[in-house]
Enzyme design. Sequence first.
Site, PDB file in Angstrom:
ATOM      1  N   CYS A 164       0.806  -1.226   0.000  1.00 41.03           N
ATOM      2  CA  CYS A 164       0.000   0.000   0.000  1.00 41.03           C
ATOM      3  C   CYS A 164       0.838   1.275   0.000  1.00 41.03           C
ATOM      4  CB  CYS A 164      -0.948  -0.019   1.195  1.00 41.03           C
ATOM      5  SG  CYS A 164      -1.951  -1.510   1.246  1.00 41.03           S
ATOM      6  N   HIS A 302      -2.957   7.854   5.864  1.00 39.46           N
ATOM      7  CA  HIS A 302      -3.138   6.516   5.292  1.00 39.46           C
ATOM      8  C   HIS A 302      -4.536   6.030   5.655  1.00 39.46           C
ATOM      9  CE1 HIS A 302      -1.987   2.774   3.529  1.00 39.46           C
ATOM     10  NE2 HIS A 302      -2.114   2.092   4.659  1.00 39.46           N
ATOM     11  N   GLU A 313      -1.423   5.023  13.276  1.00 39.68           N
ATOM     12  CA  GLU A 313      -1.056   6.242  12.557  1.00 39.68           C
ATOM     13  C   GLU A 313      -1.258   7.478  13.419  1.00 39.68           C
ATOM     14  OE1 GLU A 313      -1.608   8.433   8.218  1.00 39.68           O
ATOM     15  OE2 GLU A 313      -2.964   6.804   8.767  1.00 39.68           O
ATOM     16  N   LYS A 334      -9.781   7.801   2.010  1.00 40.18           N
ATOM     17  CA  LYS A 334     -10.187   6.409   1.779  1.00 40.18           C
ATOM     18  C   LYS A 334     -11.617   6.173   2.273  1.00 40.18           C
ATOM     19  CE  LYS A 334      -5.616   4.172   1.916  1.00 40.18           C
ATOM     20  NZ  LYS A 334      -4.735   5.315   2.184  1.00 40.18           N
ATOM     21  N   HIS A 339      -9.839   1.805  -0.359  1.00 37.01           N
ATOM     22  CA  HIS A 339      -8.385   1.651  -0.305  1.00 37.01           C
ATOM     23  C   HIS A 339      -7.908   1.044  -1.615  1.00 37.01           C
ATOM     24  CE1 HIS A 339      -4.401   1.051   0.856  1.00 37.01           C
ATOM     25  NE2 HIS A 339      -4.520   0.260   1.902  1.00 37.01           N
ATOM     26  N   PHE A 398       1.859  -3.417   3.959  1.00 36.74           N
ATOM     27  CA  PHE A 398       2.226  -4.711   4.530  1.00 36.74           C
ATOM     28  C   PHE A 398       3.719  -4.958   4.321  1.00 36.74           C
ATOM     29  CE2 PHE A 398      -2.120  -7.113   4.122  1.00 36.74           C
ATOM     30  CZ  PHE A 398      -2.617  -6.336   5.149  1.00 36.74           C
TER      31      PHE A 398
END
Length: 412
Positions: A164, A302, A313, A334, A339, A398
């Site tokens: 991502c 994010h 975050e 998002k 996403h 990830f």
Amino acid sequence: MKRRVVITGMGVMTSLGHELDTFWNNLMAGKSGVSLVEAFDVSDYPTRIAAEIKDFNPENYMDRKEARKMDRFVQFAVAASHSALKDANLNIETDMDPERAGVYIGSGIGGLGTWEDQHNVLLEKGPKRVSPFFIPMMIANMASGQVSMQTGAKGPNSTAVTACATGTHSIGDSYKLIQRGDAEVMICGGAEATIRPTGMAGFCALRAMSTRNEEPDKASRPFDTGRDGFVMGEGSGILILEELEHARTRGARIYGEVIGYGMSGDAYHMTDPDPAGAARCMAKALKDAGIAPEEVDYINAHGTSTPVGDRSETTAIKSAFGDHAYKLAVSSTKSMTGHLLGAAGGVEAVISGLTLTYGRIAPTINLVDQDPECDLDYVPNVAREANVKIAMSNSFGFGGHNATIILKKYEA
């Protein structure tokens, strides 16, 4: 002297719109692009919703014969790149030296649809029936490859694959290529098309996605106590980055300037984020930009709408910004776009650039009961007028891959 790098064109392909104006207006209206999946039968899936692009015709952007040789994620990249170049009023083959224009478009997963389709052919009809285009359609670097072929860009050509964080790494690396003199123009961003049976099944198995199937438009709810996972999106976000003097010479419109880039690794866990890694990434971007934390006005977070990720975050922002964290505007778009995985950073960089241009901050929709552990100003539900001079965009993937870029309102 580091060469200055500016944004002169932007293009998107999303569930909220294929054109910049439509996309921006839908964001400002707080519209969700999430709905029930129509691409295949999802009745047996725990998650049956996504931010799916349902009205995309690749022939509007490329030759039909060429389109048939491209996976859907590559088609998205080509479409958004053509839109971005049109927005920049730039023809690489006629307006500049093509060897000084490069392409850097990443994808977190690549041609998943092609892989699925050809695996079915293999099982049902045997190896001799597998398409000769299977491999070149599937591999993640083919977005950059096809865009270079479609546009004539002969300069640096590469691909990031960092889950991502892919789109933001692609833009940051492109910024550095121009800054050090390896290119004058870069077509950069991300593309993804994973709303497919295996893609949905895999993320469902991880229990990473929202199961709020009865309320698709309310499923992505970053920083809200009711969040239960992310909502998958698809599409592409592309920027045209250009060396400042090159842009000035041709009279280009300038959306903003890229001034900082940071990257870090968590070295912690495969899927759970470590806030210390994200904080280091933001600190590195601030250092690269040569600015104090207090100079940042807005962060495009994010903000995936996962219970762990949003808290992590928030902690990272407070660590990187100290007391100024509570004075920042922070929003997760998002909540509207879903996403887009490897394309997320590209789309969110476009949003950050438009924020600088129009002086409006996109909201975090569906934020009705804010998590006490997520205690920052997330611009809930309604767009906000604001004179944003410096914006930050975060992407965390990830594997512990972190990427941050910082954009500034252009000053001659």
